[in-house]
Design a protein around this motif. Structure first.
Motif, PDB file in Angstrom:
ATOM      1  N   THR A  30       0.853  -1.189   0.000  1.00 32.62           N
ATOM      2  CA  THR A  30       0.000   0.000   0.000  1.00 32.62           C
ATOM      3  C   THR A  30       0.888   1.237   0.000  1.00 32.62           C
ATOM      4  OG1 THR A  30      -1.925   1.016   1.045  1.00 32.62           O
ATOM      5  CG2 THR A  30      -0.223   0.213   2.538  1.00 32.62           C
ATOM      6  N   TRP A  34      -2.253   6.380  -1.403  1.00 29.82           N
ATOM      7  CA  TRP A  34      -3.504   5.644  -1.663  1.00 29.82           C
ATOM      8  C   TRP A  34      -4.431   5.757  -0.448  1.00 29.82           C
ATOM      9  CZ3 TRP A  34      -6.959   2.157   0.119  1.00 29.82           C
ATOM     10  CH2 TRP A  34      -7.860   1.601  -0.799  1.00 29.82           C
ATOM     11  N   ASN A 154      -6.890  -4.541   2.003  1.00 27.02           N
ATOM     12  CA  ASN A 154      -8.244  -3.996   1.808  1.00 27.02           C
ATOM     13  C   ASN A 154      -8.875  -3.548   3.120  1.00 27.02           C
ATOM     14  OD1 ASN A 154      -8.852  -4.450  -1.099  1.00 27.02           O
ATOM     15  ND2 ASN A 154      -8.288  -6.534  -0.495  1.00 27.02           N
ATOM     16  N   LEU A 194     -19.560  -7.720   5.542  1.00 24.29           N
ATOM     17  CA  LEU A 194     -18.798  -7.162   6.661  1.00 24.29           C
ATOM     18  C   LEU A 194     -19.035  -8.044   7.880  1.00 24.29           C
ATOM     19  CD1 LEU A 194     -17.021  -4.878   7.713  1.00 24.29           C
ATOM     20  CD2 LEU A 194     -19.043  -3.490   8.058  1.00 24.29           C
ATOM     21  N   PHE A 225     -19.461   0.826   1.349  1.00 25.94           N
ATOM     22  CA  PHE A 225     -19.360   2.262   1.063  1.00 25.94           C
ATOM     23  C   PHE A 225     -20.712   2.797   0.561  1.00 25.94           C
ATOM     24  CE2 PHE A 225     -16.279   5.676  -0.094  1.00 25.94           C
ATOM     25  CZ  PHE A 225     -17.149   6.528  -0.747  1.00 25.94           C
ATOM     26  N   ASN A 286     -11.006   4.116  11.702  1.00 24.95           N
ATOM     27  CA  ASN A 286     -12.357   3.683  12.080  1.00 24.95           C
ATOM     28  C   ASN A 286     -12.268   2.882  13.383  1.00 24.95           C
ATOM     29  OD1 ASN A 286     -14.861   2.475  12.326  1.00 24.95           O
ATOM     30  ND2 ASN A 286     -14.970   1.763  10.203  1.00 24.95           N
TER      31      ASN A 286
HETATM   32  O1  UT7 Z   1     -17.676   0.909   9.607  1.00 27.72           O
HETATM   33  C1  UT7 Z   1     -17.912   0.434   8.337  1.00 27.72           C
HETATM   34  C2  UT7 Z   1     -16.690  -0.315   7.922  1.00 27.72           C
HETATM   35  N1  UT7 Z   1     -16.241  -0.238   6.607  1.00 27.72           N
HETATM   36  C3  UT7 Z   1     -16.247   0.829   5.793  1.00 27.72           C
HETATM   37  O2  UT7 Z   1     -16.753   1.863   6.060  1.00 27.72           O
HETATM   38  C4  UT7 Z   1     -15.551   0.663   4.478  1.00 27.72           C
HETATM   39  C5  UT7 Z   1     -16.275   1.323   3.346  1.00 27.72           C
HETATM   40  N2  UT7 Z   1     -15.501   1.229   2.129  1.00 27.72           N
HETATM   41  C6  UT7 Z   1     -14.417   1.992   1.904  1.00 27.72           C
HETATM   42  O3  UT7 Z   1     -14.019   2.809   2.735  1.00 27.72           O
HETATM   43  C7  UT7 Z   1     -13.729   1.850   0.567  1.00 27.72           C
HETATM   44  O4  UT7 Z   1     -14.496   1.016  -0.253  1.00 27.72           O
HETATM   45  C8  UT7 Z   1     -12.293   1.298   0.693  1.00 27.72           C
HETATM   46  C9  UT7 Z   1     -11.388   2.354   1.308  1.00 27.72           C
HETATM   47  C10 UT7 Z   1     -12.260   0.037   1.529  1.00 27.72           C
HETATM   48  C11 UT7 Z   1     -11.730   0.972  -0.681  1.00 27.72           C
HETATM   49  O5  UT7 Z   1     -11.804   2.113  -1.523  1.00 27.72           O
HETATM   50  P1  UT7 Z   1     -12.411   1.993  -3.000  1.00 27.72           P
HETATM   51  O6  UT7 Z   1     -12.228   3.306  -3.618  1.00 27.72           O
HETATM   52  O7  UT7 Z   1     -13.797   1.434  -2.869  1.00 27.72           O
HETATM   53  O8  UT7 Z   1     -11.402   0.984  -3.663  1.00 27.72           O
HETATM   54  P2  UT7 Z   1     -11.721  -0.443  -4.316  1.00 27.72           P
HETATM   55  O9  UT7 Z   1     -12.125  -1.419  -3.252  1.00 27.72           O
HETATM   56  O10 UT7 Z   1     -12.616  -0.241  -5.469  1.00 27.72           O
HETATM   57  O11 UT7 Z   1     -10.274  -0.830  -4.805  1.00 27.72           O
HETATM   58  C12 UT7 Z   1      -9.610  -0.087  -5.808  1.00 27.72           C
HETATM   59  C13 UT7 Z   1      -8.213  -0.668  -5.989  1.00 27.72           C
HETATM   60  C14 UT7 Z   1      -8.196  -2.191  -6.125  1.00 27.72           C
HETATM   61  O12 UT7 Z   1      -7.237  -2.530  -7.070  1.00 27.72           O
HETATM   62  P3  UT7 Z   1      -7.681  -2.924  -8.582  1.00 27.72           P
HETATM   63  O13 UT7 Z   1      -8.599  -4.101  -8.437  1.00 27.72           O
HETATM   64  O14 UT7 Z   1      -8.368  -1.697  -9.111  1.00 27.72           O
HETATM   65  O15 UT7 Z   1      -6.381  -3.236  -9.223  1.00 27.72           O
HETATM   66  C15 UT7 Z   1      -7.731  -2.658  -4.772  1.00 27.72           C
HETATM   67  O16 UT7 Z   1      -7.054  -3.876  -4.809  1.00 27.72           O
HETATM   68  O17 UT7 Z   1      -7.395  -0.355  -4.864  1.00 27.72           O
HETATM   69  C16 UT7 Z   1      -6.778  -1.553  -4.377  1.00 27.72           C
HETATM   70  N3  UT7 Z   1      -6.556  -1.431  -2.949  1.00 27.72           N
HETATM   71  C17 UT7 Z   1      -5.453  -0.882  -2.416  1.00 27.72           C
HETATM   72  N4  UT7 Z   1      -4.344  -0.352  -2.977  1.00 27.72           N
HETATM   73  C18 UT7 Z   1      -3.412   0.153  -2.149  1.00 27.72           C
HETATM   74  C19 UT7 Z   1      -7.398  -1.802  -1.953  1.00 27.72           C
HETATM   75  N5  UT7 Z   1      -6.832  -1.499  -0.757  1.00 27.72           N
HETATM   76  C20 UT7 Z   1      -5.632  -0.935  -1.025  1.00 27.72           C
HETATM   77  C21 UT7 Z   1      -4.596  -0.414  -0.227  1.00 27.72           C
HETATM   78  N6  UT7 Z   1      -3.515   0.121  -0.816  1.00 27.72           N
HETATM   79  N7  UT7 Z   1      -4.672  -0.394   1.120  1.00 27.72           N
END
Ligand code: UT7
Length: 329
Positions: A30, A34, A154, A194, A225, A286
């Protein structure tokens, strides 16, 4: 005389150890860039290995008791919202009772994930306005670092440890909880959306479960999200309608601190200007059931929420669960 449930005092406690995004860069694939862009999180606090949820909760509760100018023996009930209890049983609330010396209280935990603290406030409100109780301690506390899979980028970048507490007390002044609403939808009780699959009666913790990390958080971030951005504004509007107030009356909006993009989207959908939306997800990540009470306590301490202010709290979490509380401080 009509009774109201006032917030007589709040407290919060965050462990001292800071885990930065740069630290995480060394643990998983990561980057600070990001994490900041996608979540707004810069750092989070991590409890020491021998520290449990009740330890953080006792610290926070002692501060709330001090700020409410009460004696622990005045507390009649302790509600601890957590999904990271010290043990499956006894409840974390019983350990908190012992830690603060609240001999006259009944004690139990609330399992409603990130919405847990507002579930606690809703219950406390009902029990106080009905005349059954006068003084209730409501706590949101979590030690997430034990249930996070530190190899899963993730999820591991999102969570932190911490606790917050509030003394909720009967008053005849028209202040405190003006309206409250909690809801849930078990159609979304999907462990892959979740949750933690192993460790309950459905799936014991076997060596196979441990190998697959099924005793750690699983999440479909994108779906969660979208649900958060939809459910939180709906819950907030519902309490405003109940109290016959408008969003323009609000002095401060405190949404669940899960992700800055979710927080901003909720504020925008409700039509609340950014300067009235409280944010501390950058510092603590969080902390699940603890986020809104840590934020409320911090806002009070730093003068962002003053006596007489109208504060709107809103959360959502696994279950799905959600809730909103309208408070006159
Ligand atoms: O209390 C409630 C608990 N949970 C939440 O509130 C979580 C709600 N969701 C979120 O906050 C967001 O969905 C996340 C922050 C978890 C993820 O953000 P996103 O913009 O929805 O990203 P995504 O899941 O669509 O992933 C985009 C890309 C993926 O790569 P590819 O498939 O596009 O190549 C992921 O593998 O980002 C990648 N990715 C990361 N890259 C770097 C996912 N986590 C990471 C990371 N560092 N930590």
């Amino acid at each position: 005389m009509k009774r109201y449930a006032a917030i007589a005092g709040t407290g919060a406690y965050l462990p001292e150890t800071v885990l930065t995004n740069f630290d995480l860069e060394k643990m998983v694939d990561t980057s600070d860039e990001w994490i900041r862009q996608r979540t707004g999180i810069v750092e989070r606090r991590i409890a020491d290995a021998d520290v449990a949820t009740s330890d953080l909760s006792v610290h926070a509760s002692r501060l709330a008791i001090k700020n409410a100018h009460i004696d622990p023996i005045d507390i009649e009930m302790i509600l601890v919202a957590t999904v990271t209890p010290d043990t499956v049983f006894p409840s974390t609330a019983c350990y908190v009772q012992q830690g603060i010396g609240a001999k006259n209280a009944s004690a139990m935990d609330i399992s409603a994930a990130c919405a847990g603290f507002l579930y606690g406030l809703d219950l406390a409100n009902g029990l106080i306005i009905s005349g059954q109780y006068n003084t209730i301690l409501v706590v949101g506390g979590e030690v997430f670092n034990n249930i996070v899979d530190w190899e899963d980028r993730n999820t591991c970048v999102l969570f932190g440890d911490g606790a917050g507490a509030a003394i909720v007390q009967a008053t005849e002044e028209p202040k405190g909880i003006l309206a409250s609403y909690i809801g849930s939808d078990g159609d979304y009780a999907d462990i892959n959306l979740l949750g933690i699959p192993a460790g309950g009666s459905r799936m014991p913790v076997t060596s196979d479960a441990l190998d697959k990390n099924l005793n750690k958080i699983q999440m479909n971030g994108r779906e969660v999200f979208k649900l958060g951005v939809r459910l939180m504004p709906e819950a907030a509007q519902r309490v405003l309608r109940k109290a016959e107030m408008s969003i323009d009356d609000i002095d401060l909006l405190i949404p669940h601190q899960a992700n800055l993009r979710i927080i901003e989207a909720v504020g925008d959908r409700l039509g609340v200007p950014r300067e009235k939306v409280y944010v501390n997800v950058d510092k603590y990540g969080n902390t699940s059931a603890a986020t809104v009470i840590i934020a409320l306590d911090e806002a009070i301490r730093q003068g962002h929420a003053k006596p007489g202010d109208l504060v709107l709290l809103v959360t959502f979490g696994a279950g799905l669960t959600w809730g909103s509380t309208l408070l006159r401080l």
